[in-house]
Design a protein around this motif. Structure first.
Motif, PDB file in Angstrom:
ATOM      1  N   CYS A 254       0.846  -1.193   0.000  1.00  0.00           N
ATOM      2  CA  CYS A 254       0.000   0.000   0.000  1.00  0.00           C
ATOM      3  C   CYS A 254       0.883   1.245   0.000  1.00  0.00           C
ATOM      4  N   TYR A 255       0.293   2.384  -0.402  1.00  0.00           N
ATOM      5  CA  TYR A 255       1.090   3.594  -0.618  1.00  0.00           C
ATOM      6  C   TYR A 255       0.343   4.817  -0.107  1.00  0.00           C
ATOM      7  N   ARG A 256       1.074   5.691   0.590  1.00  0.00           N
ATOM      8  CA  ARG A 256       0.504   6.959   1.041  1.00  0.00           C
ATOM      9  C   ARG A 256       1.550   8.043   0.844  1.00  0.00           C
ATOM     10  N   ASP A 257       1.158   9.120   0.197  1.00  0.00           N
ATOM     11  CA  ASP A 257       2.083  10.219  -0.074  1.00  0.00           C
ATOM     12  C   ASP A 257       2.020  11.205   1.082  1.00  0.00           C
ATOM     13  N   GLU A 258       2.611  10.802   2.209  1.00  0.00           N
ATOM     14  CA  GLU A 258       2.632  11.664   3.384  1.00  0.00           C
ATOM     15  C   GLU A 258       3.944  11.457   4.113  1.00  0.00           C
ATOM     16  N   GLY A 259       4.293  12.395   4.975  1.00  0.00           N
ATOM     17  CA  GLY A 259       5.579  12.352   5.658  1.00  0.00           C
ATOM     18  C   GLY A 259       5.752  11.093   6.478  1.00  0.00           C
ATOM     19  N   SER A 260       6.977  10.589   6.522  1.00  0.00           N
ATOM     20  CA  SER A 260       7.291   9.414   7.320  1.00  0.00           C
ATOM     21  C   SER A 260       7.317   9.778   8.800  1.00  0.00           C
ATOM     22  N   ARG A 261       6.894   8.829   9.631  1.00  0.00           N
ATOM     23  CA  ARG A 261       7.026   8.936  11.076  1.00  0.00           C
ATOM     24  C   ARG A 261       7.611   7.613  11.542  1.00  0.00           C
ATOM     25  N   PRO A 262       7.969   7.488  12.830  1.00  0.00           N
ATOM     26  CA  PRO A 262       8.533   6.212  13.264  1.00  0.00           C
ATOM     27  C   PRO A 262       7.658   5.014  12.914  1.00  0.00           C
ATOM     28  N   ASP A 263       6.342   5.204  12.831  1.00  0.00           N
ATOM     29  CA  ASP A 263       5.451   4.089  12.519  1.00  0.00           C
ATOM     30  C   ASP A 263       4.783   4.219  11.150  1.00  0.00           C
ATOM     31  N   ARG A 264       5.360   5.021  10.268  1.00  0.00           N
ATOM     32  CA  ARG A 264       4.784   5.204   8.931  1.00  0.00           C
ATOM     33  C   ARG A 264       5.871   5.170   7.860  1.00  0.00           C
ATOM     34  N   GLN A 265       5.497   4.682   6.684  1.00  0.00           N
ATOM     35  CA  GLN A 265       6.362   4.693   5.513  1.00  0.00           C
ATOM     36  C   GLN A 265       5.488   5.037   4.309  1.00  0.00           C
ATOM     37  N   PRO A 266       6.071   5.654   3.251  1.00  0.00           N
ATOM     38  CA  PRO A 266       5.264   5.938   2.069  1.00  0.00           C
ATOM     39  C   PRO A 266       4.768   4.672   1.386  1.00  0.00           C
ATOM     40  N   GLU A 267       5.522   3.582   1.510  1.00  0.00           N
ATOM     41  CA  GLU A 267       5.042   2.275   1.042  1.00  0.00           C
ATOM     42  C   GLU A 267       5.108   1.316   2.222  1.00  0.00           C
ATOM     43  N   PHE A 268       4.051   0.559   2.410  1.00  0.00           N
ATOM     44  CA  PHE A 268       3.965  -0.304   3.584  1.00  0.00           C
ATOM     45  C   PHE A 268       3.158  -1.539   3.230  1.00  0.00           C
ATOM     46  N   THR A 269       3.096  -2.480   4.164  1.00  0.00           N
ATOM     47  CA  THR A 269       2.457  -3.776   3.912  1.00  0.00           C
ATOM     48  C   THR A 269       1.363  -4.014   4.936  1.00  0.00           C
ATOM     49  N   GLN A 270       0.229  -4.497   4.463  1.00  0.00           N
ATOM     50  CA  GLN A 270      -0.835  -4.853   5.392  1.00  0.00           C
ATOM     51  C   GLN A 270      -1.397  -6.231   5.053  1.00  0.00           C
ATOM     52  N   ILE A 271      -1.862  -6.900   6.078  1.00  0.00           N
ATOM     53  CA  ILE A 271      -2.591  -8.163   5.900  1.00  0.00           C
ATOM     54  C   ILE A 271      -4.040  -7.775   5.654  1.00  0.00           C
ATOM     55  N   ASP A 272      -4.467  -7.892   4.418  1.00  0.00           N
ATOM     56  CA  ASP A 272      -5.766  -7.377   3.984  1.00  0.00           C
ATOM     57  C   ASP A 272      -6.775  -8.516   3.908  1.00  0.00           C
ATOM     58  N   ILE A 273      -7.939  -8.308   4.518  1.00  0.00           N
ATOM     59  CA  ILE A 273      -8.927  -9.380   4.662  1.00  0.00           C
ATOM     60  C   ILE A 273     -10.319  -8.838   4.383  1.00  0.00           C
ATOM     61  N   GLU A 274     -11.138  -9.637   3.707  1.00  0.00           N
ATOM     62  CA  GLU A 274     -12.554  -9.303   3.495  1.00  0.00           C
ATOM     63  C   GLU A 274     -13.364 -10.590   3.490  1.00  0.00           C
ATOM     64  N   MET A 275     -14.590 -10.521   4.042  1.00  0.00           N
ATOM     65  CA  MET A 275     -15.476 -11.684   4.110  1.00  0.00           C
ATOM     66  C   MET A 275     -16.902 -11.269   3.785  1.00  0.00           C
ATOM     67  N   SER A 276     -17.633 -12.168   3.196  1.00  0.00           N
ATOM     68  CA  SER A 276     -19.069 -11.956   2.969  1.00  0.00           C
ATOM     69  C   SER A 276     -19.865 -12.586   4.113  1.00  0.00           C
ATOM     70  N   PHE A 277     -21.062 -12.051   4.341  1.00  0.00           N
ATOM     71  CA  PHE A 277     -22.016 -12.591   5.318  1.00  0.00           C
ATOM     72  C   PHE A 277     -21.392 -12.686   6.713  1.00  0.00           C
ATOM     73  N   VAL A 278     -20.742 -11.610   7.129  1.00  0.00           N
ATOM     74  CA  VAL A 278     -20.061 -11.597   8.417  1.00  0.00           C
ATOM     75  C   VAL A 278     -20.471 -10.346   9.189  1.00  0.00           C
ATOM     76  N   ASP A 279     -20.408 -10.417  10.504  1.00  0.00           N
ATOM     77  CA  ASP A 279     -20.645  -9.231  11.327  1.00  0.00           C
ATOM     78  C   ASP A 279     -19.364  -8.860  12.064  1.00  0.00           C
ATOM     79  N   GLN A 280     -19.440  -7.815  12.867  1.00  0.00           N
ATOM     80  CA  GLN A 280     -18.257  -7.313  13.568  1.00  0.00           C
ATOM     81  C   GLN A 280     -17.662  -8.383  14.478  1.00  0.00           C
ATOM     82  N   ALA A 281     -18.499  -9.096  15.195  1.00  0.00           N
ATOM     83  CA  ALA A 281     -18.008 -10.130  16.111  1.00  0.00           C
ATOM     84  C   ALA A 281     -17.269 -11.229  15.355  1.00  0.00           C
ATOM     85  N   GLY A 282     -17.748 -11.557  14.154  1.00  0.00           N
ATOM     86  CA  GLY A 282     -17.088 -12.588  13.354  1.00  0.00           C
ATOM     87  C   GLY A 282     -15.686 -12.174  12.928  1.00  0.00           C
TER      88      GLY A 282
END
Length: 637
Positions: A254-282
């Motif tokens: 993923c990419y964000r054009d904003e200043g770096s901080r100790p916990d930020r980078q212009p390019e970074f990695t996330q574990i991206d997840i999506e589900m159908s027929f699910v609620d918040q508790a799930g």
């Protein structure tokens, strides 16, 4: 940051204990074979007394060499002591290894022997043995180093990043990257093998998304038209649900054009997840199981389910939506107590619709905070939040010292001590004013005070303790910073309203809670997600009527929601931030192989870089060059 004990003994790769344990079970996979497909017989971290008498071939870097007598050979897994032969028959080997500079790459072949009695090194996993060299080869000599390859040697971050390929040789970075790899592999197992998720790669070149962080633009050969690098695969994963994939997962760049901080980078990695027929508790149960399954054994165990608190509770008690619950010093509301007093500034604050009086109690603050510390805290509240702070001190005789005490009788002072649970030498910081401003200021002072106490030797936030927390029931919209009369999404424009507040969306959107949830670890947001809007008419209303956005930009998504889109939701975990907390790294740059600098630059490869007008011509772009000389003067920032 302290490496696990196994690393201190010379084993650099994480999870070896787990792998060896599994190897003893018939149903478990064997321990990894690090010597397959290569010409070495062993790594530098695996030889033991059981190997005595065997001829071995090792490859690695010279870590240390002493007076032509022995050297220490290092590879990714550990260290082995190499004895340089002293007899005439091997004089060429002695000269070769004695003259080789530190960090040269060598091959040695020799016989494994026990070290002489009393010369064992208990700090090395290979400390019982040594290898007596018979033949050796310098595969590549190392020139003078810009810094020593040792974890305890202090190096500037700019120098480390300029020579990142050398910095990567350190045991700490080796450990961090291997642990990261292990955790990601375990996450894949849990999601794909155990729960049927589909790993899908989504496009990197896309178009601008309304709201959210600033995106990088990529020129195209069509005049005036640009791609955007996505700040997340948000739209694509929702479209995958419309497409019926049911469960999606991706290790997403993923990419964000904003200043770096100790916990930020212009390019970074996330574990991206999506589900159908699910609620918040799930979603929450899924993530708790995922983290428990992938959690490294050497970091202890984590307990599920994770505790949960609402956004309002977090703001009231901790002054932030990402509270660090490893220590106390909660914010206490004393407005009702002081409402009966004659203190003018208190009465002024409480007369406003959202006025409040709150305080935090710093244990032993009188003993550990100097006058300059107290003044620094006050100045911080003033400069960052425009908030005045008043202190109250609990004297050794139990009485209070403060400008407030002349307005309070003995009984009222006693009640105040009880309300704040004050002890001798405690220091209270009090703030009065607008509710959110007061909470935010005290929340910030709570963390700054903890920094001061820890610098004085107190341990409040143990980095080996991991406190996970769900924060829920965020507002769906917030006033825009630059124009408070307009609204923006607190999360993103695709977040669904709380089921109980759906009617308010059309009458008073400022009061609508969202189905947005954040995962917090030790005061850091490590994940965020929501249940999504899956009906086109509701999504169009949010975009056009509430956010005043041009819905045409998202016409493809709105159209997709009209073709039988299932209810769906998801989450993204910030992998870089999560790993940095697990290994107690000061910055996410310490868990990324090739990170960018604070200003988003690659100091090793000097990127970004200039291109010629001829290269820009196909993209219909011309650059104004006046700043070129100024930029070139300071490349290492």
């Amino acid at each position: 940051m302290a490496l696990p004990r196994l690393l201190a003994r010379g084993l650099a790769w994480p999870g070896c204990g787990r792998a060896l344990h599994r190897a003893t079970s018939a149903s478990a996979p064997a321990a990894p074979d690090f010597n397959s497909f290569v010409t070495r017989t062993n790594t530098c971290g695996e030889l033991r007394s059981a190997h005595v008498g065997q001829e071995v071939t090792l490859y690695g870097w010279i870590q240390y060499q002493r007076q032509g007598l022995f050297l220490v050979l290092r590879d990714f897994q550990g260290l082995t002591q190499i004895i340089i032969p002293q007899d005439e028959a091997h004089s060429h080997v002695k000269k070769l290894l004695s003259d080789a500079p530190v960090e040269s790459v060598v091959r040695v072949t020799g016989i494994v022997s026990l070290r002489p009695p009393g010369q064992e090194n208990l700090k090395m996993s290979t400390g019982d043995i040594e290898v007596k060299v018979e033949t050796a080869e310098i595969l590549n000599s190392c020139k003078k180093l810009p810094f020593e390859i040792k974890d305890f040697i202090k190096k500037t971050e700019a120098l480390r990043m300029r020579y990142r390929y050398l910095d990567l040789r350190s045991f700490q970075l080796q450990y961090n990257l291997r642990l990261r790899s292990q955790i990601v592999m375990r996450m894949r197992e849990y999601l794909c093998n155990l729960h049927g998720f589909v790993d899908v790669e989504t496009p990197t070149l896309f178009k601008r998304t309304p709201g959210g962080a600033k995106e990088f633009l990529v020129p195209s050969r069509e005049a005036g038209k640009f791609y955007s690098l996505p700040q997340s695969p948000q739209q694509f994963k929702q479209l995958l649900m419309v497409g019926g994939l049911d469960r999606y997962f991706q290790v997403a760049r993923c990419y964000r054009d904003e200043g770096s901080r100790p916990d930020r980078q212009p390019e970074f990695t996330q574990i991206d997840i999506e589900m159908s027929f699910v609620d918040q508790a799930g979603i929450q149960r899924l993530i708790e199981g995922l983290l428990q399954y992938s959690w490294p054994e050497e970091r202890g165990s984590i307990t599920t389910p994770f505790p949960s608190m609402t956004y309002e509770e977090a703001l009231a008690d901790y002054g932030t939506d990402k509270p660090d619950t490893r220590f106390g010093m909660k914010i206490v509301d004393i407005g009702d107590f002081l409402r009966r007093s004659d203190i003018q500034f208190v009465q002024n604050a409480l007369s406003y619709p959202h006025g409040t009086v709150k305080a935090i109690c710093i244990p032993q603050g009188v003993r550990y905070l100097k006058n300059k510390d107290l003044e620094s805290l006050k100045e911080s509240a003033k400069s960052q939040f425009n908030q005045e702070i008043m202190e109250i001190i609990c004297r050794p005789d139990g009485s209070l010292k403060s400008l407030l005490t002349k307005f309070l009788g003995e009984k009222q002072q006693s009640e105040l001590i009880q309300a704040l649970n004050m002890q001798v030498d405690d220091l209270v910081l009090l703030a009065a004013g607008e509710y959110k401003q007061v909470c935010s200021a005290l929340g910030s002072l709570r963390l700054e005070s903890a920094d001061i106490l820890e610098a004085a030797g107190l341990v409040l936030r143990d980095p080996t303790v991991f406190h996970f927390l769900w924060v829920v029931d965020f507002p769906l919209f917030l006033p825009k910073g630059e124009n408070p009369t307009e609204l923006e999404s607190a999360h993103h424009p695709f977040t669904a309203p709380h089921p109980s507040d759906t009617s308010l969306l059309y009458s008073d959107p400022t009061k609508v809670r969202s189905q947005h949830y954040d995962l917090v670890l030790n005061g850091n947001e490590v994940g965020g997600g929501s249940i999504r809007i899956h009906r086109a008419e509701q999504q169009r209303f949010v975009l056009e009527k509430v956010l005043k956005e041009d819905s045409e930009v998202l016409s493809h998504l709105l159209e997709a929601l009209e073709f039988g889109a299932p209810p769906h939701g998801g989450i993204a975990l910030g992998l870089d931030r999560l790993i940095s907390l697990i290994v107690d790294a000061p910055s996410i740059r310490d868990v990324i192989a090739f990170p960018k600098s604070f200003k988003g630059r690659d100091l090793m490869g000097s990127a970004p870089d200039y291109v010629t007008p001829e290269e820009l011509e196909p993209y219909h772009i011309q650059v104004s060059w006046p700043l070129a000389e100024k930029e070139a003067k300071n490349p290492l920032t």
